[in-house]
Write a protein that holds these residues in place. Sequence first.
Motif, PDB file in Angstrom:
ATOM      1  N   UNK B  64       0.887  -1.260  -0.051  1.00 59.84           N
ATOM      2  CA  UNK B  64      -0.203  -0.055  -0.174  1.00 59.84           C
ATOM      3  C   UNK B  64       1.287   1.289  -0.459  1.00 59.84           C
ATOM      4  N   UNK B  65       1.529   1.394   0.583  1.00 61.56           N
ATOM      5  CA  UNK B  65       2.646   2.020   0.649  1.00 61.56           C
ATOM      6  C   UNK B  65       3.423   2.844  -0.488  1.00 61.56           C
ATOM      7  N   UNK B  66       3.443   2.027  -1.727  1.00 55.17           N
ATOM      8  CA  UNK B  66       3.666   2.350  -3.160  1.00 55.17           C
ATOM      9  C   UNK B  66       2.956   3.399  -3.794  1.00 55.17           C
ATOM     10  N   UNK B  67       1.972   3.508  -3.094  1.00 57.23           N
ATOM     11  CA  UNK B  67       0.490   4.636  -3.242  1.00 57.23           C
ATOM     12  C   UNK B  67       1.599   6.597  -3.054  1.00 57.23           C
ATOM     13  N   UNK B  68       2.487   6.274  -2.123  1.00 61.30           N
ATOM     14  CA  UNK B  68       2.648   7.857  -1.849  1.00 61.30           C
ATOM     15  C   UNK B  68       4.000   8.267  -2.355  1.00 61.30           C
ATOM     16  N   UNK B  69       4.881   7.356  -3.706  1.00 63.94           N
ATOM     17  CA  UNK B  69       5.647   7.461  -4.321  1.00 63.94           C
ATOM     18  C   UNK B  69       5.578   8.695  -5.423  1.00 63.94           C
ATOM     19  N   UNK B  70       4.293   8.684  -5.786  1.00 65.11           N
ATOM     20  CA  UNK B  70       4.219   9.452  -7.123  1.00 65.11           C
ATOM     21  C   UNK B  70       4.864  10.804  -7.067  1.00 65.11           C
ATOM     22  N   UNK B  71       4.162  11.779  -6.229  1.00 63.29           N
ATOM     23  CA  UNK B  71       4.529  12.891  -5.788  1.00 63.29           C
ATOM     24  C   UNK B  71       6.087  13.419  -5.523  1.00 63.29           C
ATOM     25  N   UNK B  72       6.247  12.386  -4.879  1.00 61.48           N
ATOM     26  CA  UNK B  72       7.849  12.841  -4.084  1.00 61.48           C
ATOM     27  C   UNK B  72       9.480  12.050  -5.379  1.00 61.48           C
ATOM     28  N   UNK B  73       8.624  11.155  -5.592  1.00 56.89           N
ATOM     29  CA  UNK B  73       9.610  10.664  -7.093  1.00 56.89           C
ATOM     30  C   UNK B  73       9.645  11.583  -8.247  1.00 56.89           C
ATOM     31  N   UNK B  74       8.190  11.893  -8.335  1.00 60.51           N
ATOM     32  CA  UNK B  74       8.643  13.019  -9.733  1.00 60.51           C
ATOM     33  C   UNK B  74       9.134  14.692  -9.293  1.00 60.51           C
ATOM     34  N   UNK B  75       9.431  15.327  -8.187  1.00 63.56           N
ATOM     35  CA  UNK B  75      10.041  16.175  -7.396  1.00 63.56           C
ATOM     36  C   UNK B  75      11.371  15.918  -7.926  1.00 63.56           C
ATOM     37  N   UNK B  76      12.147  14.756  -7.402  1.00 66.89           N
ATOM     38  CA  UNK B  76      13.112  13.834  -7.455  1.00 66.89           C
ATOM     39  C   UNK B  76      13.098  14.062  -9.086  1.00 66.89           C
ATOM     40  N   UNK B  77      13.528  13.141  -9.589  1.00 63.00           N
ATOM     41  CA  UNK B  77      12.966  13.165 -10.939  1.00 63.00           C
ATOM     42  C   UNK B  77      13.370  14.133 -11.918  1.00 63.00           C
ATOM     43  N   UNK B  78      12.678  15.339 -11.804  1.00 62.22           N
ATOM     44  CA  UNK B  78      12.525  17.077 -12.649  1.00 62.22           C
ATOM     45  C   UNK B  78      13.828  17.072 -11.979  1.00 62.22           C
ATOM     46  N   UNK B  79      13.849  17.252 -10.477  1.00 58.33           N
ATOM     47  CA  UNK B  79      15.185  18.127  -9.889  1.00 58.33           C
ATOM     48  C   UNK B  79      16.525  17.431 -10.506  1.00 58.33           C
ATOM     49  N   UNK B  80      16.687  16.490 -10.356  1.00 58.62           N
ATOM     50  CA  UNK B  80      17.737  16.076 -11.035  1.00 58.62           C
ATOM     51  C   UNK B  80      18.073  16.355 -12.130  1.00 58.62           C
TER      52      UNK B  80
END
Lengths: 301, 259
Positions: B64-80
Motif C-alpha cells: 500500500x505504501x507505494x501509493x505515496x511514491x508518485x509526487x515525491x519521486x516526480x519532484x526528485x526526478x525533475x530536480x535531478x
Amino acid sequence: MDYILETEKLTKVYSRKKVVNEVSLQINKGAIYGLIGKNGSGKTTIIRMITGLAEPTSGKISFSKDFAKPGMRAKISAVIEPALFTYMSAAQNMETQRLALGVRDKSVIKRLLDLVGLGDAGSKKVKDFSLGMRQRLAIAVALVGDPEFLFLDEPINGLDPIGIRDIRDMINSLSHENGVTVMISSHILSELTKVATNYGVINSGELVKQFSSEELESSIKGLVVVKVNDVQRAVTAITEELGLNEYQIEENELKIHVRDGVGVSEINSVLAKNDVIVESISSNSNDYEGYFIKLMEGSSS
Amino acid sequence: MLGLLASDFYKLFHRKVFYICMILAVAFSAIGVFTLGYTVGAPYGMPDLDLKMFGYNGFMVLTQGASSVMLFAMITTVLFISNEFSNSTIRNVLIRGKNRFAVYASKLIVVFSMVTMYTLACCGASFASGCYLWGMGEPKQELLLHLAQGFGLFLLVSAAVYSFIAMLAFLIRSTGGALGTSIAATSFMGVILAGGQYLLLRWFNLKIDLNNYWITGYLGVNQGGVPSSEIPRILIVSLSYLVFSIAVGMITFWKREIK
C-alpha cells in the motif's frame, strides 16, 4: 604543419543571422591560441561547435589523427562559463567528474584543487564561492582526466589581479610543462598577449586575421611617439640625420617607425640638436590594443 | 557508461531533496496505514474501526505504501535531471565525448533505481506500520502471489510514468517548467480525458474510456487484485509509454544544442 585542430569555412546561423561566418582557423599542437574579439563576435559559438555542444550549419571541424583513437575525445576539455553543482562542495564537484570519466586515481582531486589555489576550500559549498573561485574550480573540473586540448572561454572574467596572474601562470605551466594545447577566448587583450603564442582575431563572426606572437611583435615593435612644437622641423631632422622615413603625423604628434639600433634617446638628442622642443616622447612598443582594435575596425569598415 | 552511472548515483545521493522526499514518502505511507481504520470506518460511522477483526495484518498492507511514491519521486526526478541543464553541468560530460544516448540512459537508470528505492522504503514503512497495528500475519502463498503481481505491475507502470517525466525534464530543461508540467499532466489529465470522452461521444458517438490509455491511472495496481483480463492492456499501455518517452527524449536530446 602539425595542426591539432583545423576548421574549414565553419558557419553557424541562428534565426537567419550568421553568427559565425566561414571561419577557417588552424591551431598547432602545443600552442596557446588566443581568440580575440568583442563581446558577441562569435567566439563562444566557435568553441561550442568545436566541443560538440552545437552543430555547425556548414563547414568542417578536423582534429588531428591522435584524437580519432578510441577514448581520446575525452582528452578534449573546455570551460564555457563555470558549470558546477552549487549544492556540492568543490571536492564533490571534482568527484562527479572523476567518476564520469573513469579516472581511478582519487588523488587527482587534491592535486588539481591545489593547482588552482582551492586546496583549502575543497569542503566548502560552491554556493558560497565567489565568481573567481567558481572560475578556478571550473578549470580544475576541466583538468580532470589530463586533457591534451583545453578550451577556455573568457577564463579571467570576474577574477581579481592575483587570480588573473594565477590563471595565467597555470595556463603557461599546462602548456610548457604538460604540453597541453590551449585555446583561450577573451576580449581582454592585455592579458591574452601575456600568454598566447598564436592569435585569431574575430569580428562579427568572421576571422579577420591569424598570426603568431612573433608576427605580432614585429608588427607593432619600434613605434616611437613624439609630441613636438614644430613637426616639420622634426621630420626633417629624423629623416636627414637618422634616415627614418616611415612616420605618421597627427597634429603636433609624430609616430615614427624605428629600426634596430635607433631608440628614444637617439631621436630625442637629434631633435634637441635641431632646436625642436620635445613635449613628450615614448616608445609605443606595447600598443597591442591599438593593433587589435585597428584590425577589428578595419574589418568592419 | 559505468562511469556515468557512478557519477549520476553520486549526484543523486548528494542531493538533500532525495532524502527529504524519501522521508516524506515514507512518512505518508506510515500515516496512510495508521489512518486506514478511520478511512475505511468513517463512512460507516465507525471512525475507530479496528481492522484486525477483518483480518488486516502487515502482509496485507505491504504494497500500500507505494501509493505515496508518485509526487515525491516526480519532484526528485525533475530536480535531478533539470538541475544538470540549469547549472549547465551536462556540458561537463558531453564536452568530454560522452555519447548522448549513454548520458540519457544513465539518468533514466538512476531515476528507475530511485523510484524502486522509494517504493521499497514506502512498502517497508507500510508493512512495519501494519505489523505494529495488527501483527505481521501469515505470509500465505496466495496473498504473496497477489502482492508480487501488483508490485511487478507497479514497477512496470512506474518505469513508464517516470520515463515520461524524465522526457519532460529533458525537453523543458528548466526546473520550474518541468515540475509544473509534470504536476499539471498528472493532476489535470483526468479532466482533459473526461472532456475528450465527452466530445468523442457527442461528435462521433464513440464510447471509449480514455482513462484506460493514460499511464498514471494504473499506478494503483500496487494494491493488487488486478483482473487477469486487464493485465495485457496494462502491459501494452506501459510499454508503449516507455518506448515512446525514451525514443522522443533520446532523439531530442541527441538533436538539440546544449547552452
